[in-house]
Motif scaffolding. Sequence first.
Motif, mmCIF file in Angstrom:
data_model
loop_
_atom_site.group_PDB
_atom_site.id
_atom_site.type_symbol
_atom_site.label_atom_id
_atom_site.label_comp_id
_atom_site.label_asym_id
_atom_site.label_seq_id
_atom_site.Cartn_x
_atom_site.Cartn_y
_atom_site.Cartn_z
ATOM 1 N N ASN A 73 0.871 -1.219 -0.179
ATOM 2 C CA ASN A 73 -0.051 -0.276 -0.081
ATOM 3 C C ASN A 73 0.848 1.363 -0.225
ATOM 4 O OD1 ASN A 73 -3.152 -0.467 0.018
ATOM 5 N ND2 ASN A 73 -2.265 -2.168 1.591
ATOM 6 N N LEU A 74 1.785 1.262 0.661
ATOM 7 C CA LEU A 74 2.723 2.447 0.521
ATOM 8 C C LEU A 74 3.253 2.756 -0.729
ATOM 9 C CD1 LEU A 74 5.467 2.262 3.519
ATOM 10 C CD2 LEU A 74 3.287 3.432 3.429
ATOM 11 N N GLU A 75 3.461 1.706 -1.587
ATOM 12 C CA GLU A 75 3.876 1.984 -3.054
ATOM 13 C C GLU A 75 2.715 2.682 -3.828
ATOM 14 O OE1 GLU A 75 4.764 -2.013 -4.555
ATOM 15 O OE2 GLU A 75 6.505 -2.185 -3.596
ATOM 16 N N ILE A 76 1.577 2.664 -3.227
ATOM 17 C CA ILE A 76 0.395 3.515 -4.060
ATOM 18 C C ILE A 76 0.703 4.885 -3.786
ATOM 19 C CG2 ILE A 76 -2.084 4.159 -3.885
ATOM 20 C CD1 ILE A 76 -2.332 1.057 -3.019
ATOM 21 N N ASP A 77 1.428 5.383 -2.458
ATOM 22 C CA ASP A 77 1.753 6.777 -2.284
ATOM 23 C C ASP A 77 3.357 6.877 -2.765
ATOM 24 O OD1 ASP A 77 -0.765 7.252 -1.482
ATOM 25 O OD2 ASP A 77 -0.149 7.212 0.853
ATOM 26 N N LYS A 78 3.642 6.094 -3.397
ATOM 27 C CA LYS A 78 5.098 6.154 -3.953
ATOM 28 C C LYS A 78 6.099 6.325 -2.576
ATOM 29 C CE LYS A 78 4.191 7.709 -8.604
ATOM 30 N NZ LYS A 78 3.078 6.991 -8.705
ATOM 31 N N LEU A 79 6.158 5.659 -1.716
ATOM 32 C CA LEU A 79 6.751 5.801 -0.492
ATOM 33 C C LEU A 79 7.445 4.332 -0.295
ATOM 34 C CD1 LEU A 79 4.495 7.345 2.076
ATOM 35 C CD2 LEU A 79 6.412 8.302 1.549
ATOM 36 N N THR A 80 8.638 4.600 0.215
ATOM 37 C CA THR A 80 9.227 3.496 0.590
ATOM 38 C C THR A 80 9.213 3.197 2.169
ATOM 39 O OG1 THR A 80 11.369 4.548 0.621
ATOM 40 C CG2 THR A 80 10.826 3.289 -1.321
ATOM 41 N N ILE A 81 9.373 2.154 2.809
ATOM 42 C CA ILE A 81 9.134 1.601 4.107
ATOM 43 C C ILE A 81 9.893 2.503 5.133
ATOM 44 C CG2 ILE A 81 10.651 -0.389 4.249
ATOM 45 C CD1 ILE A 81 8.400 -1.775 5.687
ATOM 46 N N ASN A 82 11.239 2.807 4.745
ATOM 47 C CA ASN A 82 12.092 3.631 5.536
ATOM 48 C C ASN A 82 11.815 5.193 5.674
ATOM 49 O OD1 ASN A 82 13.281 1.394 6.709
ATOM 50 N ND2 ASN A 82 15.302 1.689 5.491
ATOM 51 N N ARG A 83 10.954 5.608 4.884
ATOM 52 C CA ARG A 83 10.490 6.854 4.659
ATOM 53 C C ARG A 83 9.355 7.478 5.517
ATOM 54 N NH1 ARG A 83 11.175 10.013 -0.706
ATOM 55 N NH2 ARG A 83 11.286 11.938 0.588
ATOM 56 N N VAL A 84 8.665 6.385 6.392
ATOM 57 C CA VAL A 84 7.544 6.631 7.028
ATOM 58 C C VAL A 84 8.228 7.031 8.335
ATOM 59 C CG1 VAL A 84 5.566 5.825 8.081
ATOM 60 C CG2 VAL A 84 6.387 5.272 5.717
ATOM 61 N N ILE A 85 7.712 8.220 8.967
ATOM 62 C CA ILE A 85 7.881 8.411 10.322
ATOM 63 C C ILE A 85 7.611 7.413 11.356
ATOM 64 C CG2 ILE A 85 8.738 10.733 9.924
ATOM 65 C CD1 ILE A 85 5.798 11.645 11.381
ATOM 66 N N GLN A 86 8.242 7.171 12.427
ATOM 67 C CA GLN A 86 7.761 6.183 13.387
ATOM 68 C C GLN A 86 6.385 6.516 14.068
ATOM 69 O OE1 GLN A 86 9.258 3.173 13.013
ATOM 70 N NE2 GLN A 86 11.108 3.973 11.862
ATOM 71 N N SER A 87 6.281 7.758 14.425
ATOM 72 C CA SER A 87 4.909 8.020 15.123
ATOM 73 C C SER A 87 3.640 7.714 14.050
ATOM 74 C CB SER A 87 4.947 9.341 15.355
ATOM 75 O OG SER A 87 5.311 10.266 14.538
ATOM 76 N N GLU A 88 3.928 7.975 13.078
ATOM 77 C CA GLU A 88 2.787 7.617 11.934
ATOM 78 C C GLU A 88 2.747 6.072 11.668
ATOM 79 O OE1 GLU A 88 3.322 9.277 8.090
ATOM 80 O OE2 GLU A 88 1.153 9.455 8.056
ATOM 81 N N TYR A 89 3.901 5.321 11.700
ATOM 82 C CA TYR A 89 3.840 3.910 11.800
ATOM 83 C C TYR A 89 3.063 3.224 12.908
ATOM 84 C CZ TYR A 89 5.721 -1.017 12.167
ATOM 85 O OH TYR A 89 5.783 -2.498 12.374
#
Lengths: 210, 84
Positions: A181-197
């Motif tokens: 699902n992150l790929e839909i937002d063109k995000l890679t797993i390491n770019r998500v901030i931990q609080s959002e995770y």
Amino acid sequence: MREGFNSNVFINCPFDDEYKENLRVIIFTVIHCKFNPLISETKDSGANRLDSIIKLMKSSRLSIHDLSRNVSKKAGEAMRFNMPLELGIDLGLKNSEKIDLKDKVSMVIDVTGKDKNQYFYQKSISDLAGNDLIIYTQSELISLVEAVRNFLYIQKVDEAPDQHTNIWDDYNMFKAEYIENLEIDKLTINRVIQSEYIDIVQGYLDNKSK
Amino acid sequence: MKRSLHISEETKAKIVASAKPDPSKVHVLPRSGGWAVKREGAKKAIRVVKSKTRAGDIAHKMVEEGKFSSVVIHRKDGTFQRGA
């Protein structure tokens, strides 16, 4: 989830990209066991960082300290002192005169490695002798799930956490959906901030248990 | 320093919604030294075997037998193995 001091788990660990998968595993396990993870990133960045960290420690009965960056990888590379410093502060709080902080419990973990066993700590942090040190395997992060789950299991929870194998399977099911699902937002797993995770894992596990 | 980006609300909702177990699916999941065959939503694995191929065969056979409608195969890196 039980809110407050008894259910808060302060996580003291590296924040570099190499460590992020371990942190995601720890956070998922803590939430799966119905505890509340607190990391320094979750608080306002405007405040003094150390003050923010101490505030988090004071609000957490439990803490997990990963000392795996206590050796440099190559000659001339500085070792990271943040984790031992924060462990020292946390142990200091437990031993302070404040009655409500005397119940604090810390778990110290590290990855396996050359010459890394309990004897390593007798040399590098000899004052930790007598404290439990849990060693996990980087190539088998299910061992990290097991370590964290077992630590939380003995903390007098109302409801026993699932077996570590089930938490690990749930993590893998979550992670596959998460990455896709992150790929839909063109995000890679390491770019998500931990609080959002943390928010996403909380929402996911709440929905799973409904 | 790389900037962290926010996930859209729509994507967050999809991830959270995916938590609802679909017991018609059987998963092949990485375990320490082996692979687990597990019904979605179950607490315990049906089988744990050493080889991923063997785990996949067991899962596909259960679909052929009508016990499940589909197989979901995972990779060790945590992603889905599509087209399996």
